[in-house]
Design a protein around this motif. Structure first.
Motif, PDB file in Angstrom:
ATOM      1  N   VAL A  77      18.113 102.495  -6.784  1.00 17.41           N
ATOM      2  CA  VAL A  77      17.737 103.644  -7.603  1.00 17.41           C
ATOM      3  C   VAL A  77      17.052 104.698  -6.755  1.00 17.41           C
ATOM      4  O   VAL A  77      16.450 104.384  -5.746  1.00 17.41           O
ATOM      5  N   GLY A  78      17.164 105.937  -7.190  1.00 15.30           N
ATOM      6  CA  GLY A  78      16.322 106.991  -6.625  1.00 15.30           C
ATOM      7  C   GLY A  78      17.060 108.042  -5.842  1.00 15.30           C
ATOM      8  O   GLY A  78      16.585 109.154  -5.704  1.00 15.30           O
ATOM      9  N   GLU A  79      18.213 107.713  -5.288  1.00 10.17           N
ATOM     10  CA  GLU A  79      18.958 108.682  -4.485  1.00 10.17           C
ATOM     11  C   GLU A  79      20.357 108.114  -4.293  1.00 10.17           C
ATOM     12  O   GLU A  79      20.589 106.927  -4.530  1.00 10.17           O
ATOM     13  N   PRO A  80      21.259 108.957  -3.824  1.00 11.35           N
ATOM     14  CA  PRO A  80      22.606 108.453  -3.587  1.00 11.35           C
ATOM     15  C   PRO A  80      22.587 107.369  -2.494  1.00 11.35           C
ATOM     16  O   PRO A  80      21.794 107.451  -1.565  1.00 11.35           O
ATOM     17  N   ILE A  81      23.428 106.365  -2.649  1.00 13.57           N
ATOM     18  CA  ILE A  81      23.540 105.348  -1.598  1.00 13.57           C
ATOM     19  C   ILE A  81      24.905 105.505  -0.940  1.00 13.57           C
ATOM     20  O   ILE A  81      25.930 105.564  -1.622  1.00 13.57           O
ATOM     21  N   VAL A 141      23.943  96.945  -8.699  1.00 14.60           N
ATOM     22  CA  VAL A 141      24.001  98.066  -9.634  1.00 14.60           C
ATOM     23  C   VAL A 141      23.314  99.276  -9.008  1.00 14.60           C
ATOM     24  O   VAL A 141      22.186  99.191  -8.536  1.00 14.60           O
ATOM     25  N   ASP A 142      24.052 100.388  -8.969  1.00  9.76           N
ATOM     26  CA  ASP A 142      23.527 101.654  -8.446  1.00  9.76           C
ATOM     27  C   ASP A 142      23.189 102.471  -9.693  1.00  9.76           C
ATOM     28  O   ASP A 142      24.085 102.920 -10.410  1.00  9.76           O
ATOM     29  N   THR A 143      21.894 102.633  -9.950  1.00 10.00           N
ATOM     30  CA  THR A 143      21.472 103.177 -11.239  1.00 10.00           C
ATOM     31  C   THR A 143      20.986 104.607 -11.101  1.00 10.00           C
ATOM     32  O   THR A 143      20.003 104.874 -10.428  1.00 10.00           O
ATOM     33  N   TRP A 144      21.682 105.521 -11.763  1.00  9.05           N
ATOM     34  CA  TRP A 144      21.228 106.921 -11.769  1.00  9.05           C
ATOM     35  C   TRP A 144      20.390 107.177 -13.009  1.00  9.05           C
ATOM     36  O   TRP A 144      20.823 106.894 -14.136  1.00  9.05           O
ATOM     37  N   TRP A 145      19.229 107.730 -12.787  1.00  9.33           N
ATOM     38  CA  TRP A 145      18.388 108.176 -13.896  1.00  9.33           C
ATOM     39  C   TRP A 145      17.260 109.016 -13.332  1.00  9.33           C
ATOM     40  O   TRP A 145      17.240 109.308 -12.134  1.00  9.33           O
ATOM     41  N   GLN A 146      16.318 109.423 -14.178  1.00 10.41           N
ATOM     42  CA  GLN A 146      15.254 110.344 -13.774  1.00 10.41           C
ATOM     43  C   GLN A 146      13.976 110.045 -14.550  1.00 10.41           C
ATOM     44  O   GLN A 146      14.025 109.413 -15.606  1.00 10.41           O
ATOM     45  N   THR A 147      12.883 110.596 -14.054  1.00 11.12           N
ATOM     46  CA  THR A 147      11.622 110.516 -14.781  1.00 11.12           C
ATOM     47  C   THR A 147      11.856 110.942 -16.234  1.00 11.12           C
ATOM     48  O   THR A 147      11.366 110.323 -17.168  1.00 11.12           O
ATOM     49  N   GLU A 148      12.623 111.986 -16.404  1.00  9.84           N
ATOM     50  CA  GLU A 148      12.851 112.562 -17.736  1.00  9.84           C
ATOM     51  C   GLU A 148      13.695 111.678 -18.634  1.00  9.84           C
ATOM     52  O   GLU A 148      13.573 111.730 -19.855  1.00  9.84           O
ATOM     53  N   GLU A 172      19.960 118.769 -13.587  1.00 15.96           N
ATOM     54  CA  GLU A 172      19.848 119.478 -12.313  1.00 15.96           C
ATOM     55  C   GLU A 172      20.287 118.637 -11.114  1.00 15.96           C
ATOM     56  O   GLU A 172      19.688 118.675 -10.046  1.00 15.96           O
ATOM     57  N   ASP A 173      21.353 117.868 -11.334  1.00  6.41           N
ATOM     58  CA  ASP A 173      21.988 117.122 -10.251  1.00  6.41           C
ATOM     59  C   ASP A 173      23.446 117.534 -10.145  1.00  6.41           C
ATOM     60  O   ASP A 173      24.096 117.793 -11.165  1.00  6.41           O
ATOM     61  N   GLY A 174      23.948 117.553  -8.917  1.00  9.64           N
ATOM     62  CA  GLY A 174      25.374 117.756  -8.708  1.00  9.64           C
ATOM     63  C   GLY A 174      26.068 116.396  -8.760  1.00  9.64           C
ATOM     64  O   GLY A 174      25.447 115.366  -8.464  1.00  9.64           O
ATOM     65  N   GLY A 180      23.281 114.813  -5.651  1.00  9.36           N
ATOM     66  CA  GLY A 180      21.920 115.236  -5.297  1.00  9.36           C
ATOM     67  C   GLY A 180      21.499 116.440  -6.100  1.00  9.36           C
ATOM     68  O   GLY A 180      22.286 117.001  -6.879  1.00  9.36           O
ATOM     69  N   ARG A 181      20.259 116.843  -5.907  1.00  7.62           N
ATOM     70  CA  ARG A 181      19.669 117.906  -6.715  1.00  7.62           C
ATOM     71  C   ARG A 181      20.330 119.243  -6.438  1.00  7.62           C
ATOM     72  O   ARG A 181      20.692 119.547  -5.301  1.00  7.62           O
ATOM     73  N   VAL A 182      20.433 120.039  -7.490  1.00 10.21           N
ATOM     74  CA  VAL A 182      20.941 121.391  -7.305  1.00 10.21           C
ATOM     75  C   VAL A 182      19.830 122.418  -7.538  1.00 10.21           C
ATOM     76  O   VAL A 182      20.072 123.615  -7.528  1.00 10.21           O
ATOM     77  N   HIS A 241      11.657 109.892  -3.241  1.00  6.92           N
ATOM     78  CA  HIS A 241      10.552 110.535  -3.959  1.00  6.92           C
ATOM     79  C   HIS A 241      10.851 112.010  -4.169  1.00  6.92           C
ATOM     80  O   HIS A 241      11.272 112.705  -3.260  1.00  6.92           O
ATOM     81  N   ARG A 242      10.580 112.434  -5.372  1.00  7.80           N
ATOM     82  CA  ARG A 242      10.882 113.814  -5.742  1.00  7.80           C
ATOM     83  C   ARG A 242       9.773 114.742  -5.314  1.00  7.80           C
ATOM     84  O   ARG A 242       8.627 114.549  -5.693  1.00  7.80           O
ATOM     85  N   LEU A 243      10.120 115.793  -4.553  1.00  8.65           N
ATOM     86  CA  LEU A 243       9.114 116.758  -4.101  1.00  8.65           C
ATOM     87  C   LEU A 243       9.645 118.164  -4.320  1.00  8.65           C
ATOM     88  O   LEU A 243      10.793 118.457  -3.978  1.00  8.65           O
TER      89      LEU A 243
HETATM   90  C1  WTA Z   1      18.020 111.153  -7.867  1.00  7.28           C
HETATM   91  C2  WTA Z   1      13.873 108.235 -10.219  1.00  7.28           C
HETATM   92  C3  WTA Z   1      21.923 109.325  -6.836  1.00  7.28           C
HETATM   93  C4  WTA Z   1      18.627 112.279  -8.683  1.00  7.28           C
HETATM   94  C5  WTA Z   1      14.421 107.160 -11.155  1.00  7.28           C
HETATM   95  C6  WTA Z   1      17.654 112.404  -9.836  1.00  7.28           C
HETATM   96  C7  WTA Z   1      19.833 109.410  -7.802  1.00  7.28           C
HETATM   97  C8  WTA Z   1      16.335 112.137  -9.176  1.00  7.28           C
HETATM   98  C9  WTA Z   1      19.987 108.083  -8.270  1.00  7.28           C
HETATM   99  C10 WTA Z   1      15.305 111.619 -10.134  1.00  7.28           C
HETATM  100  C11 WTA Z   1      21.195 107.392  -7.949  1.00  7.28           C
HETATM  101  C12 WTA Z   1      18.057 108.861  -8.922  1.00  7.28           C
HETATM  102  N1  WTA Z   1      22.130 108.057  -7.240  1.00  7.28           N
HETATM  103  N2  WTA Z   1      20.803 110.021  -7.095  1.00  7.28           N
HETATM  104  N3  WTA Z   1      21.409 106.122  -8.314  1.00  7.28           N
HETATM  105  N4  WTA Z   1      18.858 107.781  -8.960  1.00  7.28           N
HETATM  106  N5  WTA Z   1      18.623 109.851  -8.204  1.00  7.28           N
HETATM  107  O1  WTA Z   1      12.573 111.530 -11.410  1.00  7.28           O
HETATM  108  O2  WTA Z   1      18.644 113.453  -7.897  1.00  7.28           O
HETATM  109  O3  WTA Z   1      11.863 110.303  -9.324  1.00  7.28           O
HETATM  110  O4  WTA Z   1      17.674 113.672 -10.433  1.00  7.28           O
HETATM  111  O5  WTA Z   1      13.481 109.321 -10.957  1.00  7.28           O
HETATM  112  O6  WTA Z   1      16.634 111.137  -8.186  1.00  7.28           O
HETATM  113  O7  WTA Z   1      14.119 111.254  -9.481  1.00  7.28           O
HETATM  114  P1  WTA Z   1      12.925 110.641 -10.293  1.00  7.28           P
END
Ligand code: WTA
Length: 659
Positions: free
Chosen positions: A393-397, A417-424, A512-514, A527-529, A538-540
């Protein structure tokens, strides 16, 4: 590249897809693909499945109220308590002797809290918080590292209906003050210090400095004595209390869990956005807890008898959802590790997997890339046969890191499992189900059942398979943020403006992701757009870093962009214009780095600081970040003809290359 890696690559490079191992499927919580259709047909009632994983004081009257879009409400009329769901009900069901939290300190100390222990600790601390004056709906800030008192404090807040706002311990004093000010939070729970690479860190000094920057009265602070004799000898201030003393005074106290409305706030989490001001993401009790429980069960395959390990920090959303709330709601054993993955050596995590018989392991690609760099001998030295499932989790792998993880950690017997999600989003949104889905390294997978995620172009139309565009979500889900704390306007602007058509009553969430979509519906997140960087997962916000740099004496202007980094994913590149008469050089560079660390924390430290007399700007005066990114990445420069000052780009590029 080590030899075994070369062999692995040769063998797996060609393979694009992987099927879930049969042994996994046989025992999986979800193994039937009909769940996708079922959720589709019964949306939104399908989400009752998630709510049913919890115990409610009052059942809901309505699954989804969409009368005031996009201010959705879930499980309307339902009442529950999160602490009761994470603790009491497991004790009542006979699991009081099961470990809830196993903790390992960096120096090797260990602590185990059974569900009964957790029940006692949470009750006593909840009583202590009440004693300090914390009422329902008061925001309690936590500024703590990975010690058990952090989840205990979170659950104690949940018990009395006081939302928590956890600030990552690696953030600076300024960052703490900003977040306490934004939430009007009058209470803080912190600690004297913790260990990093074997050395004690003075955390209370930072917390105190943060408290000095709070511009309203602070009622009370609670300080955990983590370091004991190795501490820094701080005297507690007048309104500061020692955790142990407070709790000792409440021995045996029990606090009735406060019945909260499903839509009552469970917590706030500040995250970086496009402006300098962090966003206070608001999550609720019913929808959030249902959603993280459901995804922990369906995606992480968590079972009560498991030892489950998410190696994130509770200071970020991943730790909230998948160290604390999801796993504990399901009654499993969640493992917490305080320290660094390479202390005392680079096999520390695998040593822990062996020692605790970890079943499920969830981490970030940045960590996997570091493991890869260190080589296979470290995991190979430990028995990892207890592992059943791996997650990221957290970024593209990148596919290579995925395959390395699958082979060298999971021995080709654990789904990844490659999990995409966000704080929101509160919980996972796009990922395969490990007992159902074919895995495609590099692609997060299809949207989860019930989640309507799509890839659209700039005008909001779906892109054709094989094409890239923007990720968008076209239906609400229970774990979604409800608003930005006290800022509905920014909530609407940030997430709903881009693609919604209020007149047609069409509401689309924009993360706000591509992203790119394949013909099988698999989504690859690119990744972020927006102007947000992803450094080591970590989001900065670039604006936050820029304003920190501009705050350094002698700096006139700054632009920050992300450049590719082999391990961190992205690294911070800063381009800085100094005031007349301020000398460039290493001393100034050091002051800029220090300024960023003071304002945000070491995670935001610039990898490179380049001095320049000008920044590339368009004729209308906008900084051309794209060109600065090209320079940071050593890439071919994009079009410079629209620039007011095209020569400057070459000058900057020469400097970077000369570095
Ligand atoms: C990125 C973390 C690619 C994405 C849970 C998102 C990912 C931001 C993935 C959220 C993934 C998170 N593949 N990118 N599996 N998971 N991201 O809020 O850009 O710290 O918008 O939440 O991390 O970061 P946040």
């Amino acid at each position: 590249m080590p030899e075994d890696d070369v062999e692995l690559e040769a063998r797996l490079a060609e393979q694009d897809t992987f099927e879930p191992p049969e042994a996994f499927v046989e025992q999986a919580n979800v193994a039937d693909e009909s769940i996708y259709d079922e959720f589709e047909e019964h949306w939104p009632e399908c989400w009752e499945r998630a709510a049913d994983l919890l115990d409610w004081d009052e059942p809901h009257e309505q699954v989804l109220d969409d009368g005031d879009e996009p201010f959705y409400e879930w499980f309307v009329g339902g009442k529950l308590n999160a602490s009761y769901n994470c603790i009491d009900r497991h004790v009542e069901a006979g699991a009081k002797n099961r470990a809830a939290i196993k903790w390992e300190g960096e120096l090797g100390e260990t602590r185990t809290y059974t569900y009964q222990d957790l029940y006692r600790e949470v009750n006593e601390f909840a009583a202590a918080l009440r004693g300090l004056g914390v009422d329902e709906d008061d925001v309690v800030t936590m500024y703590m590292p990975m010690i058990p008192e952090l989840p205990i404090a979170m659950l104690a807040c949940a018990r009395i209906g006081a939302p928590h706002s956890v600030v990552f311990a690696g953030f600076s004093a300024d960052a703490l003050a900003t977040r306490m000010n934004a939430a009007d939070s009058e209470y803080l729970v912190t600690c004297d210090g913790y260990y990093r690479r074997g050395e004690p860190l003075d955390h209370l000094a930072k917390a105190n400095e943060g408290l000095d920057g709070v511009d309203h009265g602070v009622e009370a602070a609670v300080v955990v004595d983590r370091l004991g004799d190795a501490g820094f000898g701080h005297d507690l201030r007048g309104n500061q209390h020692d955790w142990d003393e407070l709790v000792a005074a409440q021995q045996g106290e029990r606090v009735e869990p406060v019945s909260r409305d499903a839509e009552d706030m469970l917590f706030l989490m500040y995250t970086s956005g496009t402006t300098g001001q962090p966003k206070g993401v608001k999550h609720t009790t019913g929808g959030y807890l249902s959603y993280v429980s459901w995804t922990s069960r369906a995606v992480l395959d968590v079972k009560p008898e498991d030892t489950y390990w998410c190696a994130a920090d509770i200071g970020w959303i991943t730790g909230h959802s998948y160290i604390v709330y999801g796993p504990l709601a399901l009654g499993t054993t969640t493992l917490m590790y305080e320290g660094s993955p390479d202390y005392p050596d680079r096999d520390r995590l695998w040593e822990l997997v062996e020692k605790y018989d970890v079943d499920i392991f969830y981490t970030a690609p940045t960590a996997i890339r570091a493991f890869m760099k260190w080589g296979t001998s470290y995991p190979a030295a430990h028995d990892r046969s207890s592992l059943r499932l791996l997650g990221t989790v957290g970024e593209p792998i990148n596919p290579r890191a995925w395959k390395w993880y699958y082979t060298n950690i999971g021995e080709e017997s654990c789904p990844v499992v490659d999990t995409w999600w966000q704080t929101e989003t509160g919980g996972m949104m796009v990922t395969g189900l490990p007992g159902v889905s074919t895995m495609k390294p590099g692609s997060a997978g299809p949207p989860l059942p019930g989640i309507d995620a799509r890839v659209v172009d700039a005008s909001g139309d779906e892109v054709a398979a094989g094409n890239a565009g923007y990720l968008s979500v076209h239906r609400p889900w229970p774990g979604m943020l409800r608003t930005l704390y006290r800022n509905d306007e920014r909530f609407l602007e940030e997430y709903w403006q881009e693609y919604s058509d209020p007149e047609a009553d069409e509401w689309v969430y924009f993360p706000e992701d591509g992203a790119k979509i394949d013909d099988d519906g698999y989504i690859t997140v690119l990744g972020r757009v927006d102007d947000v960087l992803n450094v080591s997962g970590h989001r900065l916000g670039t604006m936050e870093i820029e304003s920190a740099i501009v705050g350094v004496e002698g700096v006139a202007e700054a632009a920050v962009v992300g450049g590719h980094h082999d391990v961190k994913g992205e690294a911070v590149y800063a381009y800085v214009i100094l005031e007349e008469g301020t000398p460039e050089g290493d001393e100034m560079r050091a002051r800029i780095v220090e300024g960023v660390e003071d304002a945000i924390g070491p995670i935001a430290r610039p990898e490179s600081v380049v001095f320049t007399p000008e920044l590339p700007k368009t004729r209308s005066g906008k900084i051309m970040r794209r060109l600065l990114e090209d320079i940071a990445n050593g890439a071919e420069l994009g079009d410079t003809t629209t620039l007011r000052n095209p020569d400057i780009v070459r000058d900057i590029q020469r400097q970077v290359e000369g570095d």
